[in-house]
Design an enzyme around this catalytic site. Structure first.
Site, PDB file in Angstrom:
ATOM      1  CB  SER A  50       6.197   6.510  10.994  1.00  0.00           C
ATOM      2  OG  SER A  50       6.466   5.233  10.511  1.00  0.00           O
ATOM      3  NE  ARG A 109       8.835   6.213   8.056  1.00  0.00           N
ATOM      4  CZ  ARG A 109       8.380   7.421   7.759  1.00  0.00           C
ATOM      5  NH1 ARG A 109       9.202   8.440   7.730  1.00  0.00           N
ATOM      6  NH2 ARG A 109       7.107   7.597   7.491  1.00  0.00           N
ATOM      7  NE  ARG A 135       1.985  10.300  12.332  1.00  0.00           N
ATOM      8  CZ  ARG A 135       2.233   9.011  12.577  1.00  0.00           C
ATOM      9  NH1 ARG A 135       2.946   8.311  11.723  1.00  0.00           N
ATOM     10  NH2 ARG A 135       1.763   8.435  13.660  1.00  0.00           N
ATOM     11  CG  ASP A 165      -0.212   0.009   2.550  1.00  0.00           C
ATOM     12  OD1 ASP A 165       1.039  -0.076   2.557  1.00  0.00           O
ATOM     13  OD2 ASP A 165      -0.874   0.081   3.592  1.00  0.00           O
ATOM     14  CG  HIS A 166       3.464   2.490   3.001  1.00  0.00           C
ATOM     15  ND1 HIS A 166       2.333   1.944   3.539  1.00  0.00           N
ATOM     16  CD2 HIS A 166       3.965   3.331   3.965  1.00  0.00           C
ATOM     17  CE1 HIS A 166       2.161   2.403   4.769  1.00  0.00           C
ATOM     18  NE2 HIS A 166       3.125   3.246   5.038  1.00  0.00           N
ATOM     19  CG  ASP A 200       1.568   2.036   9.433  1.00  0.00           C
ATOM     20  OD1 ASP A 200       2.139   2.361   8.368  1.00  0.00           O
ATOM     21  OD2 ASP A 200       0.787   2.795  10.032  1.00  0.00           O
TER      22      ASP A 200
END
Length: 798
Positions: A684, A686, A489, A139-140, A204
């Site tokens: 995030s 991340r 965000r 999806d990213h 995520d």
């Protein structure tokens, strides 16, 4: 006394339920309506196991103990309830904020950007399959530009190598693979995997979206996900519980999004750190399942571990409408036993009450999701702050607000405006959250309405929300402009790479109204728009449908999950000459002495998010190649000494970008640390924001405070996160200062016990000072750091 009596009756029911299972009264393989763990149907939580675990928890804590909903689900997933709940907790009386919970999640979900590094780490463990069900969601990596079909085709062509890698890894290890275009991870999880009582991890930060379906869903880094995938217990400091009591009912222009926009303004981006937000009260029963998911999704913006709503009839309706009657039936039986709501007499650490009847729409931003302004005051604020009054674009959808309810409320507004002869004055973008949503909107009409209004319907992907947006409106970087989005965000530069784009967060309804007006000062509750006929048009308060009259339309075949048994013969697709993917080399273990000779690479001032440390957007293409993506490390951080962005100075005065200087120091084996302010690493999940500094030579990060996920990610990669014992000491340490740890080695060898200080020698004056610090390193985390990383330790054990 009342709570004890209720608990006693539930305990009796539990024992009877388990006894039936032991006697064989529960027929295990024949019916999905039986709360039992069935490996052939992994989308139903292991309810019988959870019931047994819950019974053990009640034995450990006492049958009269009253638990919140979050505690019930968390504790039912403990690997060893007695060890986790009674170790250093004053006999179980001081669990929150003290206990280190060792949990066994039911499932892991990974989005494609973070899945690359997670799978590369999992591969080093040399296991034939995952210990629990898992899924990959592409999806990213799709850029929003012209529209769904062309954007998807371009995205697949550009990222084919990565998608092939993810799909081949899915086939090899038995992980479900959702192809590009299938949907955004959180929407797909809500539609397919989330279930009352489930506990899952997701790579995520907005994984808590599933809390809208009474799921404990926690955003983590890839190393955390790998722990769960290999079957190791996953550790979490027992969160405190923030209760949010909802009373009355939303009306008019207020929406579920406004609950969390308002709450973010109250809590700030740090106010939820260390807490689970649990919603309760009569107002809960008035919300849809997808509305609850929206609220939980943005709990990440206040730093909360996760958010959750109690089981309600809306959940049953949603499960059945998404073709999961079996899950709904099992969940109802499970809730009859465990009661998926807080026990009577359960205590929250704090309680905030929100009156839905008086709640008005809010708009949050720019540049931070907690700058919350009521709609009635927004025009005045725009004028006072000299924010742009022209609206460049309105963007709705995303994982936060692309539900059927959201889209039908907006469609009603769009249809009403079109009938009055009014069209959007600003660019209008719509992002469906999944192909199931898209196909249902196509069937029922909203998709055609949006296109008739001139809206651009983007692919079922994250797109502009995460910086995957190629703007077509001629707005150049450096040009101040305003956009309104229904996203979650809005950090500076996040959406389009332009540091001067101001993203204001609002509900899809407010975004749509302002898009038709073309201005940030429009208030649809009080203002009108001119029509071609000269009449004034005013929007009616929005209304929509919670779920479609007919069940959701199935996704198109090419966008459904690919699922198969693990196949060891499959070769995972990684080219040795790839610039996108690279096998991982293990990090070196912690030395046999204190850390000496560290230098401060840069002292950062202001907000330093994971976007700051590891930018997304065009850098996403290097998520599977650690050396290449490390070239963006801290490249939007602000140098505290000079106020410059992405500028650092070597000891000879030479100027470099921050990642250039980090690479130079790596090349000469000079270890370094970063000094920063509050909530370092917010945003995030991340893990690249931890991996990249570690790869380039970071051993310590020293801040005033950390965001939860990032602090954990640092420890998992062997970097020591420390906070100032006295925040004023931030002003006593500077770039290029020489640093030596004091007490760190003993603390690590003592399982996280002991104090750590830093001996700092000023580069400018030669003066030496001792800076006391604090840490939150647990016994297991100390072992990760000593081993060099959690992955090193997991690889040895597996």
């Amino acid at each position: 006394m009342r709570a004890i009596e209720i608990a006693g009756r539930r305990g009796a029911s539990l024992r009877q339920f388990i006894a039936r299972g032991r006697r064989g009264d529960i027929t295990r393989p024949r019916s999905f309506a039986t709360p039992t763990f069935d490996a052939s149907n992994p989308r139903i939580p292991p309810y019988l196991k959870l019931v047994k675990n819950y019974e053990k928890v009640k034995e450990v804590l006492g049958r009269g103990s009253a638990l919140t909903l979050a505690e019930k689900i968390l504790y039912s997933h403990l690997d060893n309830a007695e060890e986790s709940l009674l170790t250093n907790t004053n006999g179980g009386r001081d669990i929150r904020g003290t206990a280190n919970l060792k949990l066994k999640p039911d499932r892991v979900a990974m989005q494609d950007a973070s899945a690359q590094m997670a799978l590369l780490q999992f591969m080093t463990c040399n296991l034939p399959t995952t210990a629990i069900p898992a899924s990959i969601h592409c999806d990213h990596l799709i850029v929003g530009e012209h529209g769904a079909q062309s954007d998807l085709e371009s995205g697949i062509k550009m990222n084919q190598e990565v998608f092939d890698f993810l799909e081949s890894a899915g086939k090899k290890y038995g992980i479900e693979f959702w192809p590009p275009g299938a949907g955004i991870i959180h929407q797909s999880v809500l539609e397919n995997y989330a279930a009352p009582g489930l506990m899952m991890l997701g790579t995520d930060s907005h994984t808590p979206n599933a809390g809208g379906l009474s799921t404990i869903a926690i955003g983590v880094g890839g190393a955390d996900a790998v722990e769960a995938l290999v079957g190791a217990p996953w550790e979490l400091k027992a969160p405190r519980i923030l209760g949010v009591k909802l009373i009355n009912k939303l009306s008019g222009w207020a929406s579920p999004k406004d609950i969390i926009l308002n709450l973010a303004g109250q809590l700030t981006v740090r106010g939820g750190t260390g807490y689970i937000i649990e919603y309760f009260g009569p107002g809960v029963q008035t919300l849809s399942c997808t509305g609850m998911a929206t609220v939980c999704n943005m709990g990440a913006e206040v730093g909360a571990t996760t958010s959750i709503f109690p089981f309600s009839p809306a959940h049953v309706r949603y499960l059945e409408s998404t073709h999961r009657h079996d899950v709904a039936a099992e969940a109802k039986k499970f809730s009859d036993i465990v009661s998926l709501r807080a026990d009577e007499g359960a205590k929250y650490d704090e309680v905030i009450t929100i009156d839905l009847a008086t709640l008005e729409p809010h708009i949050n931003g720019p540049f931070t999701p907690d700058l919350s302004t009521p709609l009635s005051q927004f025009k005045k604020t725009v004028q006072e702050e000299n924010w742009p009054q022209k609206l460049s674009a309105g963007l709705i959808g995303s994982c936060t607000n692309s539900s059927y309810e959201d889209m039908t409320r907006v469609e009603g507004m769009v249809r009403e405006a079109l009938e009055a002869g009014v069209k959007p004055a600003s660019d209008f973008y719509i992002t469906p959250g999944s192909d199931q949503i898209r196909e249902t909107l196509r069937r029922d009409g909203p998709l055609d309405t949006f296109k008739e209004a001139g809206g651009t319907v983007l692919s079922n992907a994250c797109g502009p929300c995460i910086g995957q947006w190629k703007r077509q409106d001629g707005v150049e970087k450096g040009t101040p402009n305003a956009i309104l989005t229904s996203y979650n965000r809005n950090f500076r530069g996040r959406n389009d790479g332009n540091l001067d784009t101001m993203n204001f967060l609002a509900s899809p309804e407010i975004v749509t109204a302002m898009t038709f007006a073309g201005t940030t000062t429009f208030n649809p509750m009080t203002d009108s728009l001119p029509t071609a006929s000269g009449k004034e048009f005013r929007f009616s308060p929005p209304s929509g449908k919670e779920i479609p009259l007919q069940p959701f339309e199935a996704a198109r075949q090419e966008f459904q999950a690919v699922a198969s048994a693990p196949d060891s013969s499959v070769e995972v697709a990684i080219s040795p000459t790839s610039s996108r993917l690279a096998l991982l080399e293990p990090f070196e273990p912690f030395p046999t002495s204190e850390l000496i000779g560290l230098r401060v690479l840069v002292k950062v001032t202001g907000k330093c998010t994971t976007d700051t440390i590891s930018a997304a957007g065009p850098w996403l293409k290097y998520k599977g190649h650690l050396p290449n993506i490390s070239a963006n490390t801290l490249n939007t951080a602000t140098n505290a000494a000079t106020g410059e962005v992405n500028v650092a100075y070597d000891m000879d005065g030479s100027q470099y970008t921050i990642p250039e200087l980090a690479q130079r120091w790596r090349d000469v084996s000079r270890p370094w640390l970063v000094v920063a302010e509050h909530n370092y690493g917010e945003g995030s999940a991340r893990e690249h924001a931890a991996l990249q500094p570690r790869y380039l030579g970071a051993r310590v990060v020293l801040t005033k405070s950390f965001a939860r996920i990032h602090e954990t990610n640092l420890k998992k990669q062997g970097v020591v996160p420390l906070t100032f014992a006295n925040e004023a000491d931030y002003d006593r340490i500077h770039a290029c200062d020489e640093v030596e740890t004091v007490g760190l080695l003993d603390m690590l060898h003592n399982g996280g016990q002991g104090d750590v200080a830093l001996r700092v020698k000023s580069f400018r004056t030669g003066e030496e000072i001792l800076i006391p610090t604090r840490h939150a390193v647990s016994r297991d985390q100390a072992q990760f750091i000593l081993a060099g990383s959690a992955l090193n330790l997991l690889s040895r054990k597996s």
